[in-house]
Design an enzyme around this catalytic site. Structure first.
Site, PDB file in Angstrom:
ATOM      1  N   CYS A 133      -2.367  32.289  33.584  1.00 12.44           N
ATOM      2  CA  CYS A 133      -2.160  31.966  32.164  1.00 12.44           C
ATOM      3  C   CYS A 133      -0.679  31.728  31.887  1.00 12.44           C
ATOM      4  O   CYS A 133      -0.314  30.837  31.097  1.00 12.44           O
ATOM      5  CB  CYS A 133      -2.659  33.101  31.273  1.00 12.44           C
ATOM      6  SG  CYS A 133      -4.412  33.461  31.492  1.00 12.44           S
TER       7      CYS A 133
HETATM    8  C1  BEZ Z   1      -4.629  34.850  35.375  1.00 13.78           C
HETATM    9  O1  BEZ Z   1      -4.290  34.258  34.361  1.00 13.78           O
HETATM   10  O2  BEZ Z   1      -3.965  34.883  36.380  1.00 13.78           O
HETATM   11  C2  BEZ Z   1      -5.964  35.558  35.396  1.00 13.78           C
HETATM   12  C3  BEZ Z   1      -6.481  36.092  34.244  1.00 13.78           C
HETATM   13  C4  BEZ Z   1      -7.683  36.772  34.299  1.00 13.78           C
HETATM   14  C5  BEZ Z   1      -8.359  36.887  35.501  1.00 13.78           C
HETATM   15  C6  BEZ Z   1      -7.838  36.291  36.660  1.00 13.78           C
HETATM   16  C7  BEZ Z   1      -6.634  35.633  36.614  1.00 13.78           C
END
Ligand code: BEZ
Length: 213
Positions: free
Chosen positions: A46
């Site tokens: 994210c």
């Molecule tokens: C991420 O943004 O890296 C992420 C968020 C939730 C679960 C897995 C990855």
């Protein structure tokens, strides 16, 4: 909540965001809109996604498109995380992130898929036209970051095909040949596309990309 489909009116809502209270339809005004959810603040994928989108601001502006992000984290979390995004991605977040703690918007847009995760939003993308109809829905899992070049490419196609009687073929990119809509007769095509067209088959006719404006 009923399932949202292409052509439906994007549900309106009022929500708190990192840039103040947003009334969605009023905020979009006459622009195109991208509403996209991410699973959680302070997570790696994210962080890269929101940094990338902030660097694409001028590309979205060129396309008269406003971008709004969303997760179920709160406003204070968003504000702290934005500082991390700015620092680690060498950018300045320049679009609102909705703090959907009560899940009102997530539920309106069916962004929580319980068999993937019961609490967090998946990576949903909605592209909304100026008449507020939904033109595109894409859903990615938490583990796969989105390709925002593809999103720009699709917006180019959506905007072109909204204003011209054409469609865009596989892997099309801005500037390449387009196909003439099947509903257009050859006589009409000759008028609409004065530079001409190639008839490969009666149902497969190619022409130069019309101007976007
Ligand atoms: C991420 O943004 O890296 C992420 C968020 C939730 C679960 C897995 C990855």
């Amino acid at each position: 909540m009923s399932t949202l489909r292409l052509g439906d009116i994007a549900p309106d809502f009022t929500a708190e965001s990192s840039e103040g209270t947003i009334s969605f339809h009023e905020y979009l005004g006459d622009s195109w809109g991208v509403l996209f959810s991410h699973p959680a603040d302070y997570t790696p994928v994210c962080t890269t996604e929101l940094g990338t989108v902030s660097k694409y601001k001028s590309e979205f502006l060129k396309r008269n498109t406003k971008v709004i992000a969303l997760s179920v984290d709160g406003l204070e979390s968003h504000k702290g995380w934005i500082q991390d995004i700015n620092e680690t991605q060498n950018t300045t977040v320049n679009f609102p992130i909705i703090a959907d703690e009560d899940r009102n918007v997530s539920e309106l847009y069916d962004m929580i898929h319980p068999n993937a995760d019961s609490k967090l939003t998946v990576r949903s993308v909605f592209v909304i036209a100026p008449d507020k109809t939904i033109k595109l829905i894409i859903t990615y899992p938490a583990s796969t970051g989105r390709n925002f070049d593809e999103l720009l490419r699709v917006i180019d196609s959506l905007q072109l095909t909204a204003y011209h009687k054409v469609a865009t073929p596989a892997n099309w990119e801005h500037g390449q040949e387009v196909v003439i809509s099947p509903s257009v007769s050859n006589e009409e095509a000759a008028e609409l596309f004065p530079k001409g067209f190639k008839e490969v088959k009666p149902y497969l006719r190619l022409t130069e990309q019309p101007n976007l404006n």
